[in-house]
Structure formats: C-alpha cells, structure tokens
Write a protein that holds these residues in place. Structure first.
Motif, mmCIF file in Angstrom:
data_model
loop_
_atom_site.group_PDB
_atom_site.id
_atom_site.type_symbol
_atom_site.label_atom_id
_atom_site.label_comp_id
_atom_site.label_asym_id
_atom_site.label_seq_id
_atom_site.Cartn_x
_atom_site.Cartn_y
_atom_site.Cartn_z
ATOM 1 N N GLY A 51 2.656 2.197 6.912
ATOM 2 C CA GLY A 51 4.110 2.270 7.045
ATOM 3 C C GLY A 51 4.772 3.341 6.208
ATOM 4 O O GLY A 51 5.795 3.915 6.614
ATOM 5 N N ASP A 52 4.213 3.657 5.035
ATOM 6 C CA ASP A 52 4.806 4.650 4.141
ATOM 7 C C ASP A 52 4.650 6.088 4.630
ATOM 8 O O ASP A 52 5.280 7.002 4.096
ATOM 9 N N LEU A 53 3.799 6.294 5.615
ATOM 10 C CA LEU A 53 3.411 7.656 5.978
ATOM 11 C C LEU A 53 4.420 8.378 6.850
ATOM 12 O O LEU A 53 4.350 9.595 7.007
ATOM 13 N N PHE A 54 5.354 7.634 7.412
ATOM 14 C CA PHE A 54 6.232 8.227 8.404
ATOM 15 C C PHE A 54 7.648 8.378 7.860
ATOM 16 O O PHE A 54 8.027 7.685 6.906
ATOM 17 N N PRO A 55 8.434 9.303 8.408
ATOM 18 C CA PRO A 55 9.723 9.672 7.808
ATOM 19 C C PRO A 55 10.638 8.492 7.543
ATOM 20 O O PRO A 55 10.584 7.463 8.226
ATOM 21 N N ALA A 56 11.491 8.678 6.549
ATOM 22 C CA ALA A 56 12.411 7.604 6.152
ATOM 23 C C ALA A 56 13.307 7.169 7.309
ATOM 24 O O ALA A 56 13.722 6.010 7.371
ATOM 25 N N LYS A 57 13.593 8.084 8.214
ATOM 26 C CA LYS A 57 14.482 7.748 9.332
ATOM 27 C C LYS A 57 13.867 6.698 10.256
ATOM 28 O O LYS A 57 14.564 6.084 11.051
ATOM 29 N N VAL A 64 0.860 -1.186 0.000
ATOM 30 C CA VAL A 64 0.000 0.000 0.000
ATOM 31 C C VAL A 64 0.889 1.226 0.000
ATOM 32 O O VAL A 64 1.647 1.438 0.945
ATOM 33 N N ARG A 65 0.812 2.010 -1.041
ATOM 34 C CA ARG A 65 1.631 3.209 -1.150
ATOM 35 C C ARG A 65 0.782 4.446 -0.844
ATOM 36 O O ARG A 65 -0.096 4.821 -1.616
ATOM 37 N N LEU A 66 1.032 5.038 0.319
ATOM 38 C CA LEU A 66 0.307 6.231 0.745
ATOM 39 C C LEU A 66 1.272 7.398 0.864
ATOM 40 O O LEU A 66 2.450 7.211 1.168
ATOM 41 N N ASP A 67 0.738 8.597 0.666
ATOM 42 C CA ASP A 67 1.512 9.824 0.794
ATOM 43 C C ASP A 67 1.038 10.559 2.045
ATOM 44 O O ASP A 67 -0.171 10.644 2.298
ATOM 45 N N PRO A 68 1.953 11.121 2.850
ATOM 46 C CA PRO A 68 1.541 11.823 4.076
ATOM 47 C C PRO A 68 0.565 12.974 3.829
ATOM 48 O O PRO A 68 -0.215 13.328 4.720
ATOM 49 N N ASP A 69 0.601 13.565 2.629
ATOM 50 C CA ASP A 69 -0.301 14.677 2.314
ATOM 51 C C ASP A 69 -1.654 14.207 1.797
ATOM 52 O O ASP A 69 -2.546 15.020 1.552
ATOM 53 N N MET A 70 -1.801 12.916 1.616
ATOM 54 C CA MET A 70 -3.057 12.353 1.132
ATOM 55 C C MET A 70 -4.151 12.536 2.181
ATOM 56 O O MET A 70 -3.899 12.512 3.382
ATOM 57 N N THR A 71 -5.387 12.730 1.734
ATOM 58 C CA THR A 71 -6.488 12.829 2.689
ATOM 59 C C THR A 71 -6.811 11.451 3.245
ATOM 60 O O THR A 71 -6.508 10.413 2.635
ATOM 61 N N GLY A 119 -9.707 10.142 3.461
ATOM 62 C CA GLY A 119 -10.660 9.488 2.568
ATOM 63 C C GLY A 119 -9.986 8.824 1.380
ATOM 64 O O GLY A 119 -10.333 7.695 1.011
ATOM 65 N N ASP A 120 -9.019 9.507 0.772
ATOM 66 C CA ASP A 120 -8.308 8.926 -0.365
ATOM 67 C C ASP A 120 -7.491 7.701 0.066
ATOM 68 O O ASP A 120 -7.396 6.715 -0.661
ATOM 69 N N ALA A 121 -6.895 7.788 1.247
ATOM 70 C CA ALA A 121 -6.122 6.645 1.759
ATOM 71 C C ALA A 121 -7.030 5.446 1.983
ATOM 72 O O ALA A 121 -6.683 4.308 1.623
ATOM 73 N N PHE A 122 -8.197 5.698 2.554
ATOM 74 C CA PHE A 122 -9.153 4.614 2.771
ATOM 75 C C PHE A 122 -9.540 3.965 1.443
ATOM 76 O O PHE A 122 -9.566 2.732 1.321
ATOM 77 N N GLY A 123 -9.823 4.790 0.445
ATOM 78 C CA GLY A 123 -10.205 4.259 -0.856
ATOM 79 C C GLY A 123 -9.126 3.382 -1.466
ATOM 80 O O GLY A 123 -9.412 2.319 -2.029
ATOM 81 N N ARG A 124 -7.881 3.817 -1.346
ATOM 82 C CA ARG A 124 -6.780 3.044 -1.919
ATOM 83 C C ARG A 124 -6.614 1.714 -1.189
ATOM 84 O O ARG A 124 -6.407 0.673 -1.814
ATOM 85 N N ILE A 183 -3.958 12.104 6.291
ATOM 86 C CA ILE A 183 -3.992 10.735 6.775
ATOM 87 C C ILE A 183 -2.992 10.468 7.898
ATOM 88 O O ILE A 183 -3.266 9.678 8.811
ATOM 89 N N ALA A 184 -1.825 11.125 7.891
ATOM 90 C CA ALA A 184 -0.764 10.755 8.836
ATOM 91 C C ALA A 184 -1.191 10.881 10.309
ATOM 92 O O ALA A 184 -0.984 9.932 11.089
#
Length: 472
Positions: free
Chosen positions: A398-404, A206-213, A215-220, A350-351
C-alpha cells in the motif's frame, strides 16, 4: 559509528542455568560483569517512535553512552548503526557525535530516564567455522517504575567471519539447550512496561519505499512476518491466550502469502520446503482456533467442548516447545540473512513488481467469485483464501503508490474486508457441524441463514470487482 550484526536467542531461566555450564564454554576464558543501563527518551517517547534508543550503561565506575538506530530485528538477526562514547555521569551527552539532538530538535531538553535494565552478563569469545563470535549470556530484569520483567537471553555477535557461523553456533546450543530466535531488543522490552501489556500482537505496518529493490522489500516483509509470529508465540508460551494463537496463525498465513507473492524470484525447491512446514504449523494452530471460535448452547455440550479445547491447547503448547518449530524459525531467519536465494531480478524496483502481483491476485478473486451463489462450499472457501491473500498483498504494498491513491486504497481495502467478513460467516456456518462431530457432538446443521449470507457475499464481491484498483 560502527555496524554490528548479532543474533539474539531467548531461553528460559532453567535453560540458562544449564547453559552456563555448557561444556564448550568451560574450556574458554570468560568474563562476568553486572551491568546497569538507564534508557532515556522524551515523555512522549519520540526517540522510540523513530526507531532510536539512547542509554547509559554502568559497569563498575565506567559509564558508556550508546545510541542505536535503524535496528532491523524482525527475524531475530539485528543489523544496526551504533554510536558509543564514554561519559562521566548519568546525564546523556547529546551533541554532534550522535543523531539524537538532530532528531529531537527543541525536545532534546525534555529527555528523561524512562526505564532501567540490570543484568549479570557473562561473555565468551567462541570460535565457530573459522569465524569468531562474542557470546553473551544476560540474566536480569527490566524495570519501569513499579513494573518489571525478567530477561534471559543469549546474544551472538559476529566479530569476524561469515554470518552463517552465528546460525551454526545457535544450532549447537539448541542441540543441548532449547533456544528461540529473539525479536525484542532490551529497549523494546522496557518500553513495553510503560504501557498496558497486550494479550496479542497484531501485524505491524509494512513501510516500503517505491525506490526500494524487490529483494529488499521481500526481506522487510518476511522479517516482519517472523517478528509477528514470534511475539505471539512468546505470549502463548507464557500461557495459552486465544487472541495470541489467532495472531500467530495470521502471521503464518501472511508469511506464506509473502513466499507465494515473491515466488517467481525465489528457488522453487526452497520455497516448497518452507511452505510445507508452515502449512503443518498452520494446521496445528488451526485445530485449536476452530474450537476457540465454536459455540454450543447446552451445558453438556459446553463441557465436551471445553474438554476438547483443553486438549487442543495442550497439543499446541507441546508442538511449540518442539525443536521442529524452533528450527523452522531459525532456518527461515538464516535463509533471509543469506539473501533467500534471490537472483539479479530482485534488483528491480519493487513498485512495478508489486502492481503486477496485485493485478493478478485481483483477477483471481474476481474470476473465482463470479458465480458466488452457485459455487460449492469448497470453491467458495478457495475464493475466501484468495481474498485474504489479496488483502495481505495490499497491506504489504500500500505504501508504494502515490499519496493521491490513499482514498482509493482505503475504499479498496474496505470492500475487500466486507467480502471477507461475509465469506467468513458462510465458512463458519458450513464447517461448524464437522468440527462439532470431530469432538463427538453430533448436531444438525441449521442452514436457514445461508441464502441471505450468500446474497450478501455475492453483493460484496460485486462491489469489490467494481472498486478502482489503488495501484493503477
């Protein structure tokens, strides 16, 4: 560039023969054409890895080049960007009119034919509830080298009107001819033939972006869960495979977890209805799965177990062929396409939402397993289920949080998996006697390993509780 919205439906060759004479179509003018499409990519499939397809389709003397990108077909509903242009020959034109050259860079010179799709296409324009829908019946074959796979599918493309009309038409069709939501594009079918065919499909990342809403995250997430299920259901319908059944069951669990995670944003009565049907389907699959993983030592017991498995497998296939299951998937797909009843709160990022849900899930697992060795078998099983939900949620977010935090994420997932493994072995140990008794095999439970497994589970739980959360 234009956007298209279509609903893809799969049907058997026999059903397609019946559908070609479907009464509502007999009063409409239709067209028939033979289409030959060649799909292109680099030898290492760079376009496919970026979610792009490139084809030249020939019908008679006419050739049309099409580039499709960002197709979101996880739940059967496809909405994607598309670039079309006429071409004179069988060589792609890769200029500024489409994104292929920009995506590939120097590798654009390596583009070659990869596979071909040849279909007989019948097309009608069908009115439905004030909308106009292009209905396409495709029957043919996908061919890559010396391998091929049949295609038999219906595509409903919305020309004007509300998307709800697509689903209304799909239900009209299913009332006479059984159809299922399709999740594979023709290009995906072709690429599948270029590698070993799987016995089962695992969940895709599941590829999510921290700026994603939210609702969009749920849909994906839900779209990917539905895709995960349908891919494995398709394999099961071709012939029972234990690995495919296991993954279909995992997909249902992941979907139920997603509905629970986002529950505060959803309409309770809608979620309750879907959860009830999904719980029933999970039970149907679970009965067969329990027997698939069971083992006995003696020949007589093995014969009884094999007979029970055969019966359970037949029940699974019978239910998968039922309208109840087909319509459940279609209902979920439409619900998702209609926005799933999400309100204004779904517009938040979403984050923060994900971090809050993960925190609560972790707290539940930590508290539930606190006295692991003293828990009843039922209470320990509840902890196991909560741990699964925490793992699925972690994989979603898992994708939502910083690379560190990547290392922290891997450590957390590792400790979570370790605890799940110990609890799974305990569950198998305590449930096996009841499962054997259900099929007429009375066996005394051998609990010699239980104390050791309990200690291992308690230790794994302690390490999970001590692990630093990756979301904070």
């Amino acid at each position: 560039m234009q956007a298209e919205i279509e609903l893809k439906l799969e049907l058997s060759a026999q059903a397609a023969e019946i559908f070609a004479q479907w009464p509502p179509l007999l009063t409409l003018d239709g067209e028939t054409a033979t289409l030959h499409a060649t799909y292109f990519d680099t030898p290492d499939h760079q376009l496919a890895h970026q979610g792009v397809s490139l084809r030249i389709r020939r019908s008679g003397r006419r050739r049309i080049q099409t580039v499709k990108a960002n197709g979101r077909g996880g739940a059967g509903l496809f909405a994607r960007d598309e670039w079309e242009r006429p071409v004179r020959g069988d060589t792609p034109v890769l200029d500024d009119g489409n994104p292929v050259a920009a995506l590939l860079g120097d590798a654009v010179a390596d583009v070659v034919p990869v596979f071909a799709v040849i279909v007989e296409r019948r097309t009608w324009l069908v009115p439905q509830d004030g909308a106009l829908i292009e209905l396409v019946l495709d029957r043919g074959v996908v061919r890559a080298g010396d391998r091929e796979e049949p295609i038999c599918e219906i595509e409903l493309e919305l020309k004007n009107g509300a998307p709800a009309a697509l689903f209304a038409l799909a239900r009209r069709i299913d009332a006479d001819v059984p159809v299922r939501t399709g999740v594979l594009s023709k290009s995906e079918r072709g690429y599948r033939l270029t590698k070993a065919l799987p016995k089962a499909h695992k969940a895709e990342p599941v590829r999510l972006d921290p700026d994603m809403t939210t609702g969009d995250a749920f849909g994906r997430i839900v779209a990917l869960c539905l895709r995960h299920y349908r891919l494995n259901e398709g394999l099961l319908l071709e012939g029972y495979v234990p690995a495919a059944l296991h993954q279909a069951r995992v997909a249902i669990r992941r979907l139920r977890t997603a509905l629970s995670l986002f529950g505060p944003l959803l309409r309770a009565e809608e979620v309750a209805g879907f959860q009830g049907e999904l719980r029933w389907l999970a039970h149907v699959l679970g009965e067969a799965r329990d027997l698939d993983v069971l083992s006995v030592d003696d020949a007589a017991g093995y014969a009884v177990l094999e007979a029970a498995r055969t019966q359970a497998h037949a029940r699974v296939l019978q239910w998968l062929g039922a309208a109840r299951v087909r319509m459940l998937m279609l209902d979920l797909t439409q619900w998702l396409a209609d926005g799933a009843g999400l309100g204004d709160e779904a517009a938040q990022p979403i984050a923060p939402f994900a971090a809050d849900r993960l925190r609560k899930r972790r707290k539940r697992v930590a508290k539930g397993g606190k006295h692991m060795k003293r828990l009843s078998d039922e209470a320990r099983h509840a902890v196991r289920k909560d741990a699964k939900k925490l793992r699925y949620a972690s994989e979603y977010f898992g994708d939502l949080f910083p690379a560190k935090t990547a290392r922290r994420y891997k450590r957390f997932i590792g400790k979570l998996e370790a605890m799940q493994d110990r609890l799974g072995k305990l569950n198998d140990l305590v449930t096996a006697p009841a499962t054997l008794a259900r099929i007429g095999l009375a066996r005394e439970a051998d609990m010699a390993d239980k104390p050791k497994l309990l200690r291992a589970a308690a230790k794994a739980h302690g390490k999970l509780v001590e692990a630093q959360p990756f979301w904070s």
